[in-house]
Design an enzyme around this catalytic site. Structure first.
Site, PDB file in Angstrom:
ATOM      1  N   SER A 244       0.852  -1.188   0.000  1.00 61.15           N
ATOM      2  CA  SER A 244       0.000   0.000   0.000  1.00 61.15           C
ATOM      3  C   SER A 244       0.887   1.238   0.000  1.00 61.15           C
ATOM      4  CB  SER A 244      -0.893   0.008   1.238  1.00 61.15           C
ATOM      5  OG  SER A 244      -0.109   0.333   2.369  1.00 61.15           O
ATOM      6  N   LYS A 245       0.239   2.370   0.026  1.00 56.29           N
ATOM      7  CA  LYS A 245       0.972   3.641  -0.025  1.00 56.29           C
ATOM      8  C   LYS A 245       2.048   3.755   1.054  1.00 56.29           C
ATOM      9  CE  LYS A 245      -2.375   6.706  -2.132  1.00 56.29           C
ATOM     10  NZ  LYS A 245      -3.505   7.526  -1.804  1.00 56.29           N
TER      11      LYS A 245
END
Ligand code: GLU
Length: 462
Positions: A244-245
């Site tokens: 994820s980010k």
């Protein structure tokens, strides 16, 4: 059979690493088998889908070279078709309208949860059970699928092997919402059939959806028309969590901005969950020749930004100088630097490309050829002292005379070292500092040659 694969993103954000990997595998499989690769935009989530995201996805795919043969098809343009198939399923008894309200559903869920049961729709509007139920006035129903209550449903996943689910775990899913928009599981089946998809290749977060889709397929067509399924393993970050980010750049276009070459990112993505012996660096052509689903790993892949940079470096080393020059010039331009004012950019790039892992890195190194990064006095004082000054003066005098080519410059440096009984770094460090403002550069003679005699003499203030 002509292989037909598809990539079916939901346009709710940019094209991320995971999506790009799915697209790449579907693309490679189609290309490997001389088939077709179809792009379908699953834009039925009206609140989260945006045109911006559609464009970002198309841009990302184009940049990665994932060319599609058909599409992009948009699900929201196909509502009439979903309605038609839903009607067909209702007419055949495979589906039925359901008028259960939000509140009733919530109450049912609450009751089931209290009893320790899994919350699920109870099939109360199945025609044979709905006697006595009152249709709410003016309300439009949803269409639900009549899921078999007994037995099980399964398939032989081309990556994971045989998978099956007991039907009693599945409830009567909604196919069509009251507003006529299909749910994901219904839209996907209608489209995979209409688009004659032979292999559904997607992330394994969809494994739980496949049994529901299989039931719908079974209600609509004979077994031979149902596509094969291949569920790709998840991509994890270094900490073992789903990528994820938090793990840094996950958007494909961010990699472009950071100075990745698309073929390097493709190569890196190809290795995320697929392997061909010990091959690490291979061309797209080789990927297409070698790609198979049999060598997709069953276990999750780990994303390693360091490895991605390493891969990019391998590609930069061998990239064409003219192409790299264009890319470097663009980055320099963003830094406010005009690369026409200085040594030829292709020569600069040729000198620097072996040591850069991104185009941005390359541009940062190229910067010194176009702007004088004047060294600070304190640094000069530590480098230019009573011992080095005479040597530097001698070098300056020689550089004013020698033919301006790398070999002659190297010879002049060697003579000065000898005459002053100095070692290379003792002389090279102050020269580098004075001339480029940096203490680390590629080979000094090459740097001086590129900078040109006038610039070098002007900056060698000794
Ligand atoms: N729109 C779905 C997604 O983005 C596609 C899933 C599929 O390939 O069936 O996850």
């Amino acid at each position: 059979m002509i292989v037909r694969t598809r990539f079916a993103p939901s346009p709710t954000g940019f094209l991320h690493i995971g999506g790009a990997r799915t697209a790449l595998f579907s693309w490679a499989y189609a290309r490997r088998h001389g088939g077709k690769f179809i792009l379908r935009i699953e834009d039925t989530d009206l609140e989260r889908s945006t045109e911006l995201s559609v464009n970002a996805i198309l841009e990302g795919m184009k940049w990665l070279g994932l060319d599609w043969d058909e599409g992009p098809f948009f699900q929201m343009k196909r509502l009439a078709r979903y309605k038609e198939v839903a009607d067909q399923l209702v007419a055949a008894g495979h589906a039925y309208p359901c008028w259960m309200t939000r509140e009733e559903l919530d109450d049912l869920r609450k009751l089931q949860t209290e009893k320790g049961l899994k919350p699920r729709y109870d099939g109360r509007w199945r025609p044979e059970r709905s006697q006595g139920l009152k249709k709410p006035e003016g309300a439009k129903p949803v269409i639900r699928f009549r899921t078999p209550e007994e037995g099980e449903v399964g398939w032989n996943d081309l990556v994971k092997g045989p998978i099956s689910f007991p039907n009693k775990e599945l409830d009567d899913l909604v196919l069509l919402r009251a507003d006529g928009v299909p749910t994901y599981n219904f839209g996907v089946v209608v489209d995979d059939l209409d688009m004659e998809i032979t292999h559904v290749i997607r992330g394994d977060d969809h494994v739980n959806n496949t049994p529901r889709q299989l039931h719908i397929f079974n209600a609509l067509v004979e077994r031979e028309k149902i596509p094969a399924f291949a569920h790709l393993p998840m991509i994890l970050g270094a900490d073992g969590e789903r990528l994820s980010k938090r793990h840094g750049a996950v958007s494909v276009m961010q990699y472009m901005e950071e100075g990745f070459l698309p073929e390097a990112l493709d190569n890196y993505l190809a290795r995320l969950g697929w392997s061909h012996g010990n091959e690490e660096v291979f061309t797209r052509k080789q990927l297409v020749e070698w790609f198979d689903l049999g060598h997709v790993s069953k276990s999750p892949a780990q994303f390693d930004p360091g490895k991605a940079l390493w891969m990019n470096q391998q590609y930069l080393k061998h990239a064409d100088d003219v192409r790299l020059s264009g890319l470097t010039e663009l980055v320099l331009k963003d830094m406010g630097i005009d690369a026409r004012k200085g040594p030829p950019i292709d020569k600069v790039v040729a000198l620097l490309k072996d040591r850069a892992n991104t185009v941005v890195h390359l541009a940062e190194n190229a910067r010194m050829f176009y702007v004088y990064e004047q060294p600070i006095q304190k640094d000069i004082e530590t480098q230019v002292d009573t011992k080095t000054r005479p040597a530097l003066q001698m070098l300056k005098a020689k550089l004013a005379e020698v033919p301006w080519d790398r070999k002659s410059i190297a010879a002049a440096i060697a003579e000065v070292l000898k005459a002053n009984a100095m070692k290379m770094p003792e002389l090279a460090m102050p020269v580098r500092l004075l001339v480029t403002g940096r203490t680390q550069t590629p080979s000094l003679d090459a740097v001086l040659e590129l900078l040109g005699r006038d610039t070098v003499l002007r900056r060698l203030l000794v």
